[in-house]
Scaffold this active site. Structure first.
Site, PDB file in Angstrom:
ATOM      1  N   HIS A 104       1.970   5.318 -71.845  1.00  0.00           N
ATOM      2  CA  HIS A 104       1.121   4.395 -71.067  1.00  0.00           C
ATOM      3  C   HIS A 104       1.832   3.912 -69.813  1.00  0.00           C
ATOM      4  CE1 HIS A 104      -2.009   4.472 -73.893  1.00  0.00           C
ATOM      5  NE2 HIS A 104      -1.844   3.319 -74.517  1.00  0.00           N
TER       6      HIS A 104
ATOM      7  N   TYR B  51      -0.595  -7.908 -76.217  1.00  0.00           N
ATOM      8  CA  TYR B  51      -1.210  -6.609 -76.491  1.00  0.00           C
ATOM      9  C   TYR B  51      -1.228  -5.793 -75.207  1.00  0.00           C
ATOM     10  CZ  TYR B  51      -2.952  -8.348 -81.022  1.00  0.00           C
ATOM     11  OH  TYR B  51      -3.049  -8.843 -82.294  1.00  0.00           O
ATOM     12  N   GLU B  52      -1.082  -4.469 -75.342  1.00  0.00           N
ATOM     13  CA  GLU B  52      -0.923  -3.633 -74.152  1.00  0.00           C
ATOM     14  C   GLU B  52      -2.193  -3.560 -73.298  1.00  0.00           C
ATOM     15  OE1 GLU B  52       0.328  -0.015 -75.933  1.00  0.00           O
ATOM     16  OE2 GLU B  52      -1.683   0.608 -76.481  1.00  0.00           O
ATOM     17  N   SER B  53      -3.314  -4.005 -73.841  1.00  0.00           N
ATOM     18  CA  SER B  53      -4.542  -4.021 -73.054  1.00  0.00           C
ATOM     19  C   SER B  53      -4.483  -5.086 -71.958  1.00  0.00           C
ATOM     20  CB  SER B  53      -5.734  -4.273 -73.960  1.00  0.00           C
ATOM     21  OG  SER B  53      -5.493  -5.396 -74.783  1.00  0.00           O
ATOM     22  N   GLY B  54      -3.474  -5.947 -71.980  1.00  0.00           N
ATOM     23  CA  GLY B  54      -3.309  -6.883 -70.880  1.00  0.00           C
ATOM     24  C   GLY B  54      -3.452  -8.349 -71.254  1.00  0.00           C
TER      25      GLY B  54
END
Lengths: 273, 255
Positions: A104, B51-54
């Site tokens: 990512h 979380y990596e979604s932001g």
């Protein structure tokens, strides 16, 4: 200035056989309706770029649209495998799929470099991983100031970016909010951009934390309510978790998948937008 | 496991206990998310979930179904873009604990989520790939891995290194320039493995109640070593079990 057109016209004008196409939306605002239109128009030999290929690329890969996939995580979130993606890589069905695989962080930085007009981005990443060995768009680089070894990743500059957003105004200025993923970078890295929106308003009301893309940075805007379904659009629609679960048995089998394509994409009962 | 709780519940509770209140934790979906939300509901109310979604400082009152679940953004202190999460928060070393799952893990804590069988170009089984894990494993101050212990998952050496643990053993992380300390614990449904400070090889240093050494050996693909006197981990308290089951019930209800 962005042209406001139908989705079918936007895809017909902006997406060509052999193009490099990035459909972005990180778990939120995934441009599913546009992906379905690309399948419906039977585009071929596409290089598909997306951090999380997800169900949308499982559908495009299974339909035979893709020659190559550039990605960092290929699963059905919260459910399991992407069976069409796996069938293409493991067995070459419906055609062999070349892959270019990153993490990512690497993908995000590749878009940033592309949007910035730079040939590559630098990050602390990949050291010691197998990815650095199998992917040739990852190379070590020495910092000219400290001598430290870092990793360079090649910029992404797709022919076309496709994203979904909440709103556009009549000049094609676009506003999106909530989890904004990597969409701004994907649009600015690409030569052309299609944005589907929930609604077209007379005037955009500024919102805190919103991403605004001026109309002159976008090629086409198409109004497609619920255009992210089964993903969601914050403030408009909810994520359809059952769809993601129902996708697993559909995609597991070539025949049921082909039946799904016939019914839901090509068929007369399919939702054309 | 008997006495009214499952080995999966014990694993999640043990993982939650490993998280210290007030620290920042980069969370993957699935088992890591369940454990870190349990920690926040019990002993660590000020645990910062990233979380990596932001989302930074997400405070969901039910288990999120994916890293992009709307409840994470609605309850977060800050919602930022994906490049920012990785470049501004993870890469400079601001994250205390990276919390990862694994498909395959080896005795040096290296993780494979890429392929099983065949070779890279022609894999027998194609797994999802890296996601955010390689850089989480590299740059978090330390890493906790949560994974069910099976012979298939616990192998001598992984077929593909997606995320680096201790590489080939002592000195590898330093040689590669990885700034985090690497995996501190592997928490399984049998107990807890920690790295031997001399060899970096993971050894079984704690067992859940009623788990025998033979069971551990049967379910590990390398010649696993045990601490001289492995700690026996206390079973879940009723408070922990109730909190965990409430989360699980809300997850089912929202499906």
């Amino acid at each position: 200035m962005a042209e406001i057109v139908s989705l079918a016209q936007a895809v017909a004008d902006a997406v060509h056989d052999g193009d490099t196409v990035a459909m972005e939306g990180f778990t939120h605002l995934i441009p599913f309706a546009a992906g379905h239109e690309v399948i419906r128009q039977r585009r071929r030999d596409l290089t598909l770029i997306r951090m999380t290929p997800d169900v949308i690329y499982d559908q495009l890969i299974g339909a035979g649209c893709a020659r190559k996939l550039v990605f960092s995580w290929g699963g059905n979130p919260g459910v399991g495998s992407l069976h069409r993606f796996r069938d293409a890589i493991e067995h070459g069905w419906p055609r062999p799929l070349e892959i270019e695989e990153h993490s990512h962080a690497g993908m995000a930085n590749r878009y940033v470099a592309g949007a910035s007009g730079l040939p590559f981005a630098v990050l602390r990443g990949y050291a010691g991983t197998g990815l650095a060995e199998v992917t040739d768009t990852i190379k070590p680089i020495t910092c000219p100031f400290t001598g430290e070894t870092l990793m360079a990743v090649q910029a992404l500059n797709p022919d076309v970016a496709i994203i979904h957003a909440q709103q556009a105004d009549r000049h094609g200025n676009v506003q999106l909010w909530g989890l904004a993923g990597v969409q701004k970078e994907a649009v600015l890295a690409s030569r052309r951009a299609i944005v589907t929106v929930e609604e077209i308003v007379d005037e955009l009301q500024p919102r805190p934390t919103a991403v605004v893309l001026p109309g002159w940075a976008v090629s086409y805007v198409a109004r497609v309510p619920n255009g992210a379904h089964p993903s969601y659009t914050s403030g408009y629609t909810e994520r359809d978790n059952e769809y993601y679960q129902a996708w697993d048995p559909i995609a597991r089998d070539r025949e049921t998948f082909s039946g799904w394509l016939a019914d839901h994409i090509y068929g007369e009962t399919a939702v054309h937008r | 496991m008997s006495d009214g709780y499952t080995s999966d519940e014990m694993m999640t509770v043990a993982a939650a206990r490993a998280l210290t209140d007030g620290t920042s934790c980069f969370v993957g979906i699935g088992l890591p998310s369940a454990a870190s939300n349990l920690a926040r509901a019990t002993h660590a109310p000020n645990l910062v979930l990233i979380y990596e979604s932001g989302t930074i400082g997400a405070k969901p009152d039910r288990l999120p179904l994916s890293i992009g679940d709307g409840i994470l953004a609605e309850t977060a202190d800050a919602v930022i873009t994906v490049p920012e999460i990785f470049n501004y928060w993870l890469q400079p070393g601001r994250i205390d604990v990276g919390f990862l799952g694994a498909a395959q893990i080896d005795k040096f804590g290296n993780i494979n989520t890429t392929i099983v069988g065949g070779d890279y170009a022609h894999p027998k089984v194609r797994l999802p790939g890296a996601g955010g894990a390689p850089e989480i494993a590299a740059s978090s101050k330390e890493v906790i891995v949560i994974v069910r212990q099976t012979r298939r998952a616990f192998v001598e050496r992984v077929e593909f290194i997606t995320s680096v643990g201790f590489g080939d053993g002592p000195g590898t992380r330093e040689k590669l320039g990885l700034r985090g300390k690497g995996p501190r614990q592997i928490i399984t449904d049998l107990g807890i493995l920690t790295p031997d400070p001399r060899t970096c090889e993971f050894t079984m240093t704690a067992l859940f109640e009623g788990v025998s050494r033979d069971t551990v050996r049967e379910r590990t693909g390398w010649d696993i070593q045990f601490a001289a006197a492995p700690e026996i981990i206390a079973p879940p308290t009723s408070h922990e079990l109730t909190a965990l089951r409430t989360f699980k019930a809300s997850e089912k209800a929202s499906e």
